[in-house]
Every structure is written in C-alpha cells, then in structure tokens.
Design an enzyme around this catalytic site. Structure first.
Site, PDB file in Angstrom:
ATOM      1  N   ASP A  63       0.841  -1.198   0.000  1.00 50.95           N
ATOM      2  CA  ASP A  63       0.000   0.000   0.000  1.00 50.95           C
ATOM      3  C   ASP A  63       0.872   1.242   0.000  1.00 50.95           C
ATOM      4  O   ASP A  63       2.070   1.174   0.227  1.00 50.95           O
ATOM      5  CB  ASP A  63      -0.972   0.012   1.192  1.00 50.95           C
ATOM      6  N   ASP A  65       1.352   5.063   1.530  1.00 48.34           N
ATOM      7  CA  ASP A  65       0.973   5.999   2.592  1.00 48.34           C
ATOM      8  C   ASP A  65       1.538   7.383   2.302  1.00 48.34           C
ATOM      9  O   ASP A  65       2.622   7.512   1.720  1.00 48.34           O
ATOM     10  CB  ASP A  65       1.508   5.523   3.952  1.00 48.34           C
ATOM     11  N   ASP A 145       9.334   4.812  13.364  1.00 51.76           N
ATOM     12  CA  ASP A 145      10.005   3.777  14.151  1.00 51.76           C
ATOM     13  C   ASP A 145      11.414   3.441  13.668  1.00 51.76           C
ATOM     14  O   ASP A 145      12.368   3.503  14.431  1.00 51.76           O
ATOM     15  CB  ASP A 145       9.126   2.510  14.267  1.00 51.76           C
TER      16      ASP A 145
END
Length: 433
Positions: A63, A65, A145
């Site tokens: 996907d 983002d 992260d």
C-alpha cells in the site's frame, strides 16, 4: 541498487531523481492523484514509509501511505471520498474503490504542546495512549520507528528526503530504531514485534542497540490489547516468512509472551512433537503463500494448539475422572480461554478450529455410515490435512489412518463401501484374538 550524493541540507540528505530507482510508473495512480491535489491546494505532501523502502528494494509495495502538513479536517474538505479514523492518532482514509490511500498529518514532539489541539497521553508504563500531536516534517521523521521508514518522496521534484540515515541502513541491510530503543519500545511494545518481522521479511540484521533491550522488555507485550495482538500475530506468521519469524521470536523471548500454552510443551532438545508441528505448519504456510494458494488462520492455530489440548485432556481425565471425549471438550475451552486472553482469536476462527479438532477423534471411527458422514463434513478437508500433518510427526498407526482416508476420498462409491466392510472384518479378527 541506488546511489546518492551526500548533499546535506540543514537537516536531511536530498537524493535527486537520477540518483535513485523510484519511477512514477511503479506508484499507485490514486496515490499520485492525492499528492498532486494536496500540493495544488498549497500543502506539503510526500509518499512515506514502507512503500518507499519497498520501491528502493525493487519490491512491489502493498500500500501507499502519504504524510502531509494538512490536518485530518483539512484533508476531509479537499476529498469527498475521505473518512477519518483512529483514536490514538487521527488518520484520513481516501477511498478509491478497493484501494485505500492513508494520509497522516505530520506528527510532532510531545514536549511541544503549546497549542490546545495537540493532545498526547501516556500510560504509567510509558505507553502512548493518544498521539494527536501535529508537527513539522522533521519532527515527523524522528517520530517514525525505523530509519528505513523515515524516507519521504516528493512528486514535485521526484527527490527523496532522508532524515535519519535510512538509505545507508537500507543499503547495509540494517534494521535500526530511531531514538533511544528502550524508550521507543516502552511507548509501543508492538515495535519489538515489528523489529523481528522486518528482520525476517527483508532478511536484514538488527542493529545491536536496537536488539539489546528486547528480551528484557518482552513482558511489556502483556499491556497490548488482545485484538491488536491477533492482527500482529497474522502479520508475523502469515506473510510468507513465518518460519524465519518464529525462529527470531523464540530467540528474543517474544514467542512465549504470545503463545505460552505452546511454549510450555517445548523440549530441551527441540525435538518434541510440539516443535515439529510448529515448524511443519509454518513452512507449509510459507510454501502456500509463495505459490499463491489460499491460507486460513484457523488451520494455523488448530495446528498450534493441538498438542496443548491433548496434554490438557489427559490432565482433565486424571483430575476430574471424566470420559475422554468430555475431557477433550473441556480442554478445548481451557486452552482457548488462556490463549485468547493474550491473542483474541475471533469466534469465526475458533469455531472452525473446534470442528477440526473434534474430527481428529471422529476420524478414527469409520465403521458403518460414519466414514461417509465424516467425508461430507464441511471442514473435512482441513481436518484431513491436520491428520496428515500429525501422522508425518507421530508416525505409527496414524500413518495408516491418514493413508486410509486419503484413498477413501478418491475412490468410487462401490470401493468406499468395500473399504468400510473390510474395516469391519479386520476389527472382528482383532476381537477374536
């Protein structure tokens, strides 16, 4: 793979179009539409995270983002096909038929909460409960992260911005947390699982400082909602590299946090039926995914918990003096209750698992019409696959049973009747003896 000149600006390295391998033809058209429209309205907007990482590695992103300085409410005004989701952090989902483009507002620093709309909240363990703090792209990058996920692609000039040295880590095959690892794991303990998942998926090494605190902080996973851990467990075990992930989960003491009922049956020499079953079912799942065959979490978990249920059944027989079948039904409840407190396996899967487990007992009794009734059962095929897996581990009589059922499925009705009759004769001979 890709090259870049270290053209260091005030806070990031810029990699120009001729220095990287990302082409617009590999980017979702809908993601490009969203980027162009946000730019046209005067907002900053970038492709970010996993899709950039995968494109640089020559993989096909799952996907796309987007990160922007527009707030969720501003995004909603621009796109009619938009809905806002999320409590912990508000996100905009822009719907294009089946494809959803996720758009997030840049996250800010928690120390900078001058504006009232910026709200963040932590639990006593240091976990982030709410995270609606908006900020700049620089702040957003250090809130991510891993270094390899803090890469931003601009459709205005086709450059990539690298804020945390992610490109270098990607080239060297290193998974590295941004910031102080202990703090980042305490904020969200699921990051420990993500570290392991990426190491297995991308076949990369975990940076020593990133790896070091995991064993000690593994128990923090008990603070994570069981429904979220179910979703994470599927990503870990059903994404095509489940076996490698399992080896790492064991190594970092995370497996026993997720599956204590399974871990209890592990042996010192790692040669027990439990270990063989886990290895077998995960390798089979990886093989099926590689060959684009269907997979079902119910089968994976039915295999995971078969031996714990048998163990518990024997305990129940001794302690309660119940018949085997009743002890077995009780064991199913005991094991599922304990496991679902940690990983909330939905009812639609546990119901199927129950059918598969009960069929294991029923498949031994094949006389009269029984074999025909079992063959018609909706979950027969899955139960047979589990029987076959058990036979390959336990050998002996189970191999004969699995072979019989294999043949029974394939022969004509007349032959089926003859096979059942033959069973009757064999049993009579045994009784006489």
């Amino acid at each position: 793979m890709f090259h870049h000149k270290e053209r260091q600006e005030s806070h990031y390295i810029s990699i120009s179009r001729n220095e990287h391998n990302i082409s617009r033809k590999n980017i979702s058209e809908n993601a490009l539409k969203v980027l162009y429209r946000l730019n046209k309205q005067g907002y900053e907007a970038y492709l970010v995270g996993g899709c950039i990482r995968d494109l640089l590695l020559g993989k096909k992103p799952k996907d796309f983002d987007i990160a922007t300085n527009a707030t969720p409410e501003q995004i909603q005004k621009i796109f009619r096909n938009c809905r806002l989701i999320g409590k912990r952090f508000r996100l905009a989902h822009i719907m294009f038929g089946k494809e959803i483009i996720e758009v997030a507002t840049f996250r800010g620093d928690h120390d900078d909460q001058s504006e009232q709309k910026n709200i963040s909240k932590r639990s006593q363990a240091g976990m982030l409960l709410r995270d609606n703090v908006y900020g700049t792209i620089e702040q957003d990058a250090v809130r991510r992260d891993f270094t390899m996920n803090a890469l931003y692609y601009s459709v205005k000039d086709y450059t990539i911005r690298d804020y945390c040295g992610g490109l270098k880590d990607l080239q060297n095959g290193i998974i590295r947390l941004i910031g102080e690892p202990q703090t980042r794991y305490r904020e969200d303990p699921v990051r420990m699982l993500r570290t392991i998942r990426f190491a297995a998926k991308l076949n990369m090494k975990i940076d020593p400082a990133t790896a070091e605190p995991i064993k000690k902080l593994a128990p923090l996973l008990s603070n994570i909602p069981s429904a979220r851990l179910f979703d994470e467990s599927l990503k870990l075990l059903q994404s095509g590299y489940g076996y490698d992930t399992y080896i790492l989960l064991k190594q970092y003491h995370l497996f026993k946090q997720l599956f204590p009922v399974v871990e209890r049956l592990f042996t010192h020499n790692h040669e027990g039926n439990m270990e063989k079953m886990i290895a077998q079912v995960l390798k089979n799942t990886d093989y099926r995914i590689a060959n684009e065959q269907r997979i079902n979490p119910a089968f994976l978990y039915a295999a995971f918990f078969w031996y714990p249920i048998i163990e518990q059944t024997q305990l129940n027989c001794i302690e309660s003096g119940l018949q085997y079948y009743d002890s077995f039904s009780m064991a199913i409840n005991d094991v599922l209750n304990e496991q679902c407190r940690i990983i909330a396996i939905p009812r639609r899967f546990t119901a199927v698992m129950g059918d598969m487990w009960r069929l294991q007992l029923r498949m031994k009794k094949r006389e009269g019409k029984r074999a025909f009734v079992i063959l018609e059962h909706q979950k027969f095929r899955a139960a047979y696959d589990l029987l076959e897996m058990r036979a390959s581990i336990e050998k002996g009589e189970l191999l004969d049973l699995a072979k019989w059922w294999d043949e029974f499925q394939q022969v004509s009705t007349e032959k089926k009747i003859a096979m059942v009759r033959q069973l009757g004769k064999t049993n009579k001979r045994r009784t006489k003896r």
